[in-house]
Design a protein around this motif. Structure first.
Motif, PDB file in Angstrom:
ATOM      1  N   VAL A  67      21.477  24.452 -14.670  1.00 39.46           N
ATOM      2  CA  VAL A  67      22.117  25.487 -15.484  1.00 39.46           C
ATOM      3  C   VAL A  67      23.349  24.934 -16.185  1.00 39.46           C
ATOM      4  O   VAL A  67      24.160  24.275 -15.540  1.00 39.46           O
ATOM      5  CB  VAL A  67      22.557  26.665 -14.572  1.00 39.46           C
ATOM      6  N   LYS A  70      18.788  23.500 -19.355  1.00 38.55           N
ATOM      7  CA  LYS A  70      17.348  23.206 -19.277  1.00 38.55           C
ATOM      8  C   LYS A  70      16.629  23.383 -20.616  1.00 38.55           C
ATOM      9  O   LYS A  70      15.712  22.630 -20.929  1.00 38.55           O
ATOM     10  CB  LYS A  70      16.685  24.088 -18.213  1.00 38.55           C
ATOM     11  N   GLY A 132      14.247  38.222 -13.025  1.00 40.44           N
ATOM     12  CA  GLY A 132      14.904  37.246 -13.884  1.00 40.44           C
ATOM     13  C   GLY A 132      13.945  36.678 -14.919  1.00 40.44           C
ATOM     14  O   GLY A 132      12.724  36.645 -14.685  1.00 40.44           O
ATOM     15  N   GLY A 134      15.170  33.783 -16.958  1.00 36.18           N
ATOM     16  CA  GLY A 134      15.892  32.615 -17.448  1.00 36.18           C
ATOM     17  C   GLY A 134      15.080  31.342 -17.237  1.00 36.18           C
ATOM     18  O   GLY A 134      13.859  31.383 -17.047  1.00 36.18           O
ATOM     19  N   ALA A 195      14.818  35.223  -9.062  1.00 38.50           N
ATOM     20  CA  ALA A 195      15.170  34.066  -9.897  1.00 38.50           C
ATOM     21  C   ALA A 195      16.279  34.455 -10.872  1.00 38.50           C
ATOM     22  O   ALA A 195      16.414  33.844 -11.930  1.00 38.50           O
ATOM     23  CB  ALA A 195      13.945  33.562 -10.643  1.00 38.50           C
ATOM     24  N   ALA A 198      22.129  36.439 -10.208  1.00 40.73           N
ATOM     25  CA  ALA A 198      22.984  37.477  -9.612  1.00 40.73           C
ATOM     26  C   ALA A 198      23.587  37.024  -8.278  1.00 40.73           C
ATOM     27  O   ALA A 198      24.740  37.327  -7.971  1.00 40.73           O
ATOM     28  CB  ALA A 198      22.191  38.769  -9.428  1.00 40.73           C
ATOM     29  N   HIS A 201      26.921  35.484  -8.068  1.00 42.35           N
ATOM     30  CA  HIS A 201      28.076  36.379  -8.170  1.00 42.35           C
ATOM     31  C   HIS A 201      28.115  37.386  -7.018  1.00 42.35           C
ATOM     32  O   HIS A 201      28.855  38.368  -7.081  1.00 42.35           O
ATOM     33  CB  HIS A 201      28.034  37.132  -9.510  1.00 42.35           C
ATOM     34  N   GLN A 252      11.317  20.331  -5.391  1.00 41.33           N
ATOM     35  CA  GLN A 252      11.380  19.989  -6.822  1.00 41.33           C
ATOM     36  C   GLN A 252      12.067  18.631  -7.008  1.00 41.33           C
ATOM     37  O   GLN A 252      11.714  17.872  -7.910  1.00 41.33           O
ATOM     38  CB  GLN A 252      12.047  21.092  -7.652  1.00 41.33           C
TER      39      GLN A 252
HETATM   40  N1  LIG Z   1      16.176  26.406  -5.406  1.00 38.50           N
HETATM   41  C1  LIG Z   1      15.985  25.747  -6.529  1.00 38.50           C
HETATM   42  O1  LIG Z   1      15.476  24.623  -6.539  1.00 38.50           O
HETATM   43  C2  LIG Z   1      16.380  26.372  -7.832  1.00 38.50           C
HETATM   44  C3  LIG Z   1      15.857  25.853  -9.027  1.00 38.50           C
HETATM   45  C4  LIG Z   1      16.226  26.473 -10.224  1.00 38.50           C
HETATM   46  C5  LIG Z   1      17.109  27.558 -10.215  1.00 38.50           C
HETATM   47  N2  LIG Z   1      17.596  28.029  -9.034  1.00 38.50           N
HETATM   48  C6  LIG Z   1      18.495  29.199  -9.001  1.00 38.50           C
HETATM   49  O2  LIG Z   1      17.893  30.240  -9.747  1.00 38.50           O
HETATM   50  C7  LIG Z   1      18.885  31.064 -10.339  1.00 38.50           C
HETATM   51  C8  LIG Z   1      18.606  31.257 -11.826  1.00 38.50           C
HETATM   52  O3  LIG Z   1      18.684  30.010 -12.498  1.00 38.50           O
HETATM   53  P1  LIG Z   1      18.274  29.882 -14.047  1.00 38.50           P
HETATM   54  O4  LIG Z   1      18.237  28.442 -14.351  1.00 38.50           O
HETATM   55  O5  LIG Z   1      17.073  30.700 -14.358  1.00 38.50           O
HETATM   56  O6  LIG Z   1      19.552  30.568 -14.761  1.00 38.50           O
HETATM   57  P2  LIG Z   1      19.600  31.178 -16.249  1.00 38.50           P
HETATM   58  O7  LIG Z   1      18.654  30.478 -17.156  1.00 38.50           O
HETATM   59  O8  LIG Z   1      21.038  31.227 -16.590  1.00 38.50           O
HETATM   60  O9  LIG Z   1      19.042  32.689 -16.097  1.00 38.50           O
HETATM   61  C9  LIG Z   1      19.761  33.630 -15.369  1.00 38.50           C
HETATM   62  C10 LIG Z   1      18.928  34.887 -15.127  1.00 38.50           C
HETATM   63  O10 LIG Z   1      19.651  35.725 -14.222  1.00 38.50           O
HETATM   64  C11 LIG Z   1      19.874  36.989 -14.847  1.00 38.50           C
HETATM   65  N3  LIG Z   1      21.184  37.462 -14.394  1.00 38.50           N
HETATM   66  C12 LIG Z   1      22.376  36.826 -14.478  1.00 38.50           C
HETATM   67  N4  LIG Z   1      23.347  37.557 -13.907  1.00 38.50           N
HETATM   68  C13 LIG Z   1      22.759  38.690 -13.461  1.00 38.50           C
HETATM   69  C14 LIG Z   1      23.247  39.851 -12.782  1.00 38.50           C
HETATM   70  N5  LIG Z   1      24.543  39.981 -12.476  1.00 38.50           N
HETATM   71  N6  LIG Z   1      22.368  40.815 -12.458  1.00 38.50           N
HETATM   72  C15 LIG Z   1      21.059  40.683 -12.770  1.00 38.50           C
HETATM   73  N7  LIG Z   1      20.538  39.622 -13.423  1.00 38.50           N
HETATM   74  C16 LIG Z   1      21.384  38.640 -13.766  1.00 38.50           C
HETATM   75  C17 LIG Z   1      19.810  36.730 -16.332  1.00 38.50           C
HETATM   76  O11 LIG Z   1      19.511  37.933 -17.004  1.00 38.50           O
HETATM   77  P3  LIG Z   1      19.757  38.104 -18.593  1.00 38.50           P
HETATM   78  O12 LIG Z   1      18.542  37.557 -19.255  1.00 38.50           O
HETATM   79  O13 LIG Z   1      19.921  39.559 -18.756  1.00 38.50           O
HETATM   80  O14 LIG Z   1      21.011  37.330 -18.921  1.00 38.50           O
HETATM   81  C18 LIG Z   1      18.657  35.699 -16.379  1.00 38.50           C
HETATM   82  O15 LIG Z   1      17.413  36.322 -16.245  1.00 38.50           O
HETATM   83  C19 LIG Z   1      20.228  30.380 -10.038  1.00 38.50           C
HETATM   84  O16 LIG Z   1      20.797  31.001  -8.894  1.00 38.50           O
HETATM   85  C20 LIG Z   1      19.827  28.955  -9.696  1.00 38.50           C
HETATM   86  O17 LIG Z   1      20.751  28.337  -8.831  1.00 38.50           O
HETATM   87  C21 LIG Z   1      17.246  27.459  -7.845  1.00 38.50           C
END
Ligand SMILES: NC(=O)c1ccc[n+]([C@@H]2O[C@H](COP(=O)([O-])OP(=O)(O)OC[C@H]3O[C@@H](n4cnc5c(N)ncnc54)[C@H](OP(=O)(O)O)[C@@H]3O)[C@@H](O)[C@H]2O)c1
Length: 275
Positions: A67, A70, A132, A134, A195, A198, A201, A252
């Motif tokens: 993040v 990507k 989600g 994203g 995903a 949220a 935070h 991953q």
């Molecule tokens: N375990 C792993 O290997 C792994 C791999 C990848 C990601 N992750 C985790 O997955 C999560 C998402 O990553 P990402 O790369 O998809 O991030 P991203 O591209 O920034 O997307 C964020 C997503 O979360 C939503 N969101 C953000 N704040 C929110 C809130 N307060 N309430 C509800 N929805 C909210 C956004 O909605 P909007 O579209 O409305 O903005 C969007 O759908 C992160 O916590 C990341 O650490 C983990």
């Protein structure tokens, strides 16, 4: 005396200081005495492409991308893996000897490996809710559909993004996208995957209790030293099993390592050590 060349890898993101990836790749490399280094790189929000060029000039061989870079990594790659191509997001960059940049997305295979191999869950015929829309969600839709789930519902704070994501993959099976509110009309789900960002935070996405029943399995992509708001909420609702994303993170990473180094590391000892 033979000179050992240490090949250079890193994870780039912003923020990045809490990343566990250097620890994980360090353990992979140790397994076979692999001569590689792996650091964190704080990406400049306005100069990602410059960051990539500089890393390459310094002899960098590969990067994990997190993040919020990507999608930008996807745009920069000269060639893409099938999963990355459709996802529109890249989490693994490989600097090839011929000067080209290869982009892959290992998020989806990492999640699926954790669910199906580590936790031995059967996904075939299941109703799945993905919260989600994203970068992470984009990476997991195709592998989930390939596991022959029955239905995928995607819900997002910005509903249009969920609707678009569902449309982008509609040829793979039954996928619908919409708002958290629309989940009130849905039958409960066998698997709920958070995903969203949220959890970063301390916030629980506003989904209705009716999404769960006593057999529901809940998975937060985020991992932390203590349970996330999503994990607490799912426990409170009586979910059958509540999991976090540590296993996905390790799996991953292993898939990225295989792309770079040509061999798959053992993940179980790494997971055990981190847990
Ligand atoms: N375990 C792993 O290997 C792994 C791999 C990848 C990601 N992750 C985790 O997955 C999560 C998402 O990553 P990402 O790369 O998809 O991030 P991203 O591209 O920034 O997307 C964020 C997503 O979360 C939503 N969101 C953000 N704040 C929110 C809130 N307060 N309430 C509800 N929805 C909210 C956004 O909605 P909007 O579209 O409305 O903005 C969007 O759908 C992160 O916590 C990341 O650490 C983990």
């Amino acid at each position: 005396m033979k000179t050992v060349i240490i090949e250079k890898y890193a994870v780039i993101g912003n923020p990045i200081e809490h990343s566990k990836s250097p620890l994980i790749h360090g353990m992979f490399a140790q397994q076979v005495d692999d001569a590689m280094s792996y650091d964190t790189l704080l990406g400049d929000l306005d100069a990602f492409e410059d960051n990539i060029t500089t890393f390459k000039q310094q002899g960098g061989k590969g990067l994990n991308v997190t993040v919020p870079f990507k999608e930008q990594a996807w745009e920069l790659a000269d060639e893409l893996s099938d999963y990355a191509q459709r996802a529109g997001a890249v989490n693994t960059l490989c600097f090839r000897d011929d000067g080209t940049l290869y982009g892959a997305n290992t998020d989806g295979v990492g999640l699926l490996h954790d669910l199906v191999v580590n936790y031995k869950l059967v996904l075939e015929g299941k109703r799945v809710l993905l919260l989600g829309a994203g970068g992470a969600s984009k990476g997991v839709v195709q592998p989930l559909m390939e596991a022959h789930i029955k239905t995928l519902v995607i819900a997002n704070r910005t509903p249009e993004r969920a609707t678009q994501l569902a449309l982008d993959f509609a040829d793979l099976g039954s996928i619908r996208g919409g708002s958290f509110n629309e989940l009130r009309d849905q039958a409960p789900f066998d698997l709920i995957i958070n995903a969203t960002a949220a959890s970063l935070h301390g916030i629980m996405p506003p989904i209705p209790e009716s999404c769960l029943f006593e057999d529901s399995i809940c998975y937060d992509l985020m991992y932390a030293s203590r349970p996330t708001a999503f994990e607490y909420w799912c426990e409170d609702q009586g979910a059958a099993l509540v999991l976090n994303g540590l296993g996905m993170l390790v799996e991953q990473a292993a898939a990225s390592y295989e792309i770079w180094r040509g061999r798959m590391p053992l993940t179980t000892p790494v997971l055990e050590s981190l847990q």
